[in-house]
Structure formats: C-alpha cells, structure tokens
Write an enzyme that holds these catalytic residues in place. Structure first.
Site, mmCIF file in Angstrom:
data_model
loop_
_atom_site.group_PDB
_atom_site.id
_atom_site.type_symbol
_atom_site.label_atom_id
_atom_site.label_comp_id
_atom_site.label_asym_id
_atom_site.label_seq_id
_atom_site.Cartn_x
_atom_site.Cartn_y
_atom_site.Cartn_z
ATOM 1 N N LYS A 149 1.117 18.333 5.081
ATOM 2 C CA LYS A 149 1.357 16.896 5.178
ATOM 3 C C LYS A 149 1.458 16.308 3.769
ATOM 4 O O LYS A 149 1.005 16.902 2.797
ATOM 5 C CB LYS A 149 0.223 16.219 5.946
ATOM 6 N N ASP A 150 2.046 15.126 3.689
ATOM 7 C CA ASP A 150 2.226 14.463 2.399
ATOM 8 C C ASP A 150 0.899 14.284 1.681
ATOM 9 O O ASP A 150 -0.124 14.000 2.306
ATOM 10 C CB ASP A 150 2.876 13.099 2.595
ATOM 11 N N LYS A 151 0.938 14.396 0.348
ATOM 12 C CA LYS A 151 -0.261 14.156 -0.441
ATOM 13 C C LYS A 151 -0.547 12.663 -0.541
ATOM 14 O O LYS A 151 -1.643 12.211 -0.196
ATOM 15 C CB LYS A 151 -0.106 14.748 -1.849
#
Length: 449
Positions: free
Chosen positions: A100-102
């Site tokens: 998932k996106d940071k």
C-alpha cells in the site's frame, strides 16, 4: 489520447502516454495523510478498517493469526521488519496480499504464526498499529485479496471551479468503462526511482551494479549529508565509513553494508541479507517497467485496450479477478473473444515477462520483442542461477480494468476548489494511474505522486 507528452518522471517508468484527452485539473494529492485513504477487501468480503472502535470478530481456527495492520506514513517492508523484531520472529513469516502507499493512511490484513501473536493482542509502533482479530488456517496471500477501496482528496487546484467540474466530468466519461492497467509510481519509487533498476541488473547478472544502485542512487528528498555519503561510498568503497554515515532509517542499505564489511566482494551474499519479499520485488518491478512500456506502445500504435486483436492473449477470469487460463486470439475465435472481453468474463492481457513466458503474436508481439531488444534482455534472463529464489517464470496481467463505485464531489475550501474521489479498483491496480488522468501533473513528485 491526450496529445501532450507526459513528464519525464512518467516516461522513465514506462508511462509514455495518457489515455484521456482533457488537459487535466492539476492540484496535489497527499497534502495530508488523511487525503489518501486505502482499505482492503478480502475474497470473503471482510473489509479492513481505518478506525477500530471495536475490532471485528473473526471466528476460525488454525496456526495463523489474522491481523489488521493500520499504518500512516510508513513503508510496508521496513514496518514489517520492525514488527517482526518486536515479536521475535522474521519478516518472512508475515503473510500479506499487496503493498500500500507510504504517504497515506492505509489498512490491510496480514497474518503471522499464532505462536508469536494471538488475539486479543495489539502492538503499536510509530505510525502503525497491529491488531490480532482471530485464527486462520492459511496465511494471507495475493489470491486472498479481492479489491481496494480508495478515498482521495485533490487540493491546491489552480483553475476555476466550473472548469474543474467540466474536466472531471469529461475524464470520467472517457474512463467509465476502463482505464489502462499500468503499474503506478510507487512500484518503482517516485522520489528515488531505483527498484526496477536494481531488478534489471539482477536479471542481467550484474549483482555488483545492483548493490551500488541501491546504495548510491540519490533521492529527491535526500539531505546534503546523505548525498555526500552516497557519493563517498561510490568513490571509496569504504563500507565501514558508509555504515557510520548512513542514517538508521535506511534499514536495507545498512543491511547491505554490514554484509559487505564481512564479505567485501560477495555481492550476491549482500543481496541475500535483504528480506526475500524485497529481493523478489526488484525483479517484479523490472517486469512492471517492461509491461508499462509494452502497454504504452500499444496505445501509441492505436491498438485497442478494450478489445482483443489477432495475436493477443486473453485471460479467463475467476469471480475474484484471478486468471483461470489463457488463450491466444486468432481468426477463428476473434469474434467470440471480443464478446467474452466485453462481457467481463475475460480480459486482454500482456505477459509479465519471465523465463517461461510466451510472447504475444501479431502486432502486439512485435511490440514486445522490440521492447526486449531495446532493453537487451530476453525471457531466459529471468532465471537467475545465483539467486534462484528471485527467478520468475512470468505471468499475465490484464491491460485494462474498470473502476467501480466511483463518485466525486467538487467543493470550495478557501478560494480554491477541492475534489473528493471515492472508488474501488481490483487488486494490483493503482489509484495513481486513475488520478494522473484527471490531474495530468507536470511535476508528479510535487503533486504528491
């Protein structure tokens, strides 16, 4: 197709085209972590949550604990490494479906052997919370994952609200049936694009170059001290001095350096110090880059994205979107394949090139062979004798996906419009690919990508 050329950051990762015609609304995503929220849905429709007032009760038995991992501004693998150290296990024992996106608030499911973590335990570390929900027979894998739910705010838009509404409506009309299934920026590293470059050198057998790319490639957000440390290491090969200079947050670079202090010329051993998920991710990222280039070229040559042509691969899909089998389109089955793709039971696909890959035929096959020739690689290169665990036999990926549950709201905050999007995408598809079509940022890095 929009006629303006995408920015260099896009083209470097194979995003060489836009699919829509509008000029975009500009703006910025991820101004605040809460502006980009991602939740995960499993195949049994269990949905992860961002705010756990009361954790869901999960009944079941088995040797694994099903957990919900909620994180804010954290990369997944360094976070799992920290959690594994706190639990007294290894990062390889965590099961998870996807990255998932940071720079976001994200929630996803992970599993860990129950002997290390049992319900109703909770573990909190900086920027993250791990909550044990129940027991499970098998670990979480990609096949367990069904979809992602997104809630995204675009701020700092410099055009007037009526034009924003008009552009959003126009782009949504172009994308309502499908979007190109490109890999997004975070697959490669936006502010420090290195993941696929390391993978390329691994495929070519250049392990020393792979290690030094990971250690010495500068990032957009590196401070001056770190930039000097990277330059110094490249020039001197003084691994001890580099270990002292590299900040502790660079977990993986420091693992490489410790290995090289012990065995200065064994670059394969250094790579093996990294978590297996990361080692494989390098090769996967290079496959993704090749896929992006091949799909960009298909669009540039005006081959359709929403229906097959002769020589294309077509995947039969399971109800959760996983490939069941693959066939190739010829004169005899073209009409039938077009109907199956239109119905959604099948999808046109490109190869994710590996050592067992077949390439497409027809015009698309010519594109794929040309890209591989330009890169100086062949499918056989994805068998890596020195790092067999990183070898990849290849697979297929649909070239288009359909966003669902899409809604948007345009409102004013201060004197500027803000756009709020909600939508669902199949597993493995990237929200940033959808958003770049609406925004068309001239500088994706400063726009939050």
């Amino acid at each position: 197709m929009f006629l303006e050329e995408p920015p260099q950051v896009d083209r470097q990762i194979g995003l060489e085209v836009y699919y829509t015609r509008s000029s975009g609304i500009g703006g910025r995503i991820k101004t605040q972590p809460r502006d980009f929220v991602v939740k995960e849905v499993l195949e049994d429709h269990l949905e992860s949550k961002i705010y756990l007032r009361k954790p869901p009760q999960v009944s079941g038995a088995g040797p694994f604990t099903l957990c919900m991992l909620i994180k804010r501004n954290r990369d997944l693998l360094p976070l799992l490494l920290e959690l594994s150290q706190r639990l007294g296990t290894t990062v390889g024992r965590f099961g998870f479906a996807g990255f998932k996106d940071k720079r976001a608030i994200t929630s996803q499911f992970v599993t860990v052997p129950a002997k290390y973590f049992r319900p109703p335990a909770t573990l909190e570390v900086k920027g993250a919370r791990l909550v044990a929900l129940g027991r499970r027979e098998t670990p979480i894998r990609r096949s367990t994952w069904e979809t992602n739910l997104f809630r995204v705010a675009i701020r700092h838009i410099d055009i007037e609200e009526p034009r924003v509404r008009e552009t959003v409506h126009e782009v949504h009309g172009d994308l309502s049936k499908r979007i190109p299934n490109f890999y997004g920026y975070q697959r490669f590293g936006t502010v420090r694009r290195v993941t696929d470059l390391v993978g390329r050198e691994m495929v070519k057998g250049n392990f020393e170059k792979a290690v030094f790319l990971l250690l010495c490639t500068k990032g957009e957000r590196d401070d001056e001290q770190l930039r000097r440390a990277r330059d110094d290491l490249l020039e001197t090969r003084d691994y001890r001095r580099a270990l002292e200079a590299f900040p502790r947050r660079l977990t993986f670079e420091r693992l490489l350096l410790r290995s090289l202090i012990e065995r200065p010329d064994d670059f394969v051993a250094a790579i093996r110090r990294l978590p297996i998920q990361l080692r494989r991710l390098f090769v996967n990222a290079y496959q993704s880059y090749l896929f992006n280039r091949m799909l960009s070229a298909r669009i540039q040559r005006k081959l359709p994205v929403g229906k097959p042509t002769i020589g294309d691969f077509v995947l039969k899909l399971s109800p959760t979107g996983d490939p069941v089998n693959v066939g190739i389109v010829g004169n005899s089955n073209l009409e039938e394949a077009c109907k199956e793709v239109e119905a959604g039971s099948h999808a046109v696909a490109l190869p994710l090139v590996g050592f067992a890959s077949r390439l497409s035929e027809g015009e698309q096959g010519g594109i794929e062979r040309e890209v591989l020739k330009q890169e100086g690689v062949s499918p056989n290169g994805f068998y890596i004798p020195a790092l067999q665990e990183c070898s990849n036999e290849g697979s297929f990926r649909p070239i288009a996906v359909t966003p669902s549950h899409f809604s948007h709201e345009v409102r004013s905050e201060g004197k500027k419009p803000v756009v709020l999007f909600r939508f669902k995408l199949p597993k493995g598809s990237y929200a940033t690919i959808l958003l770049r079509e609406f925004m068309k940022p001239r500088d994706p890095i400063s726009a939050g990508f």
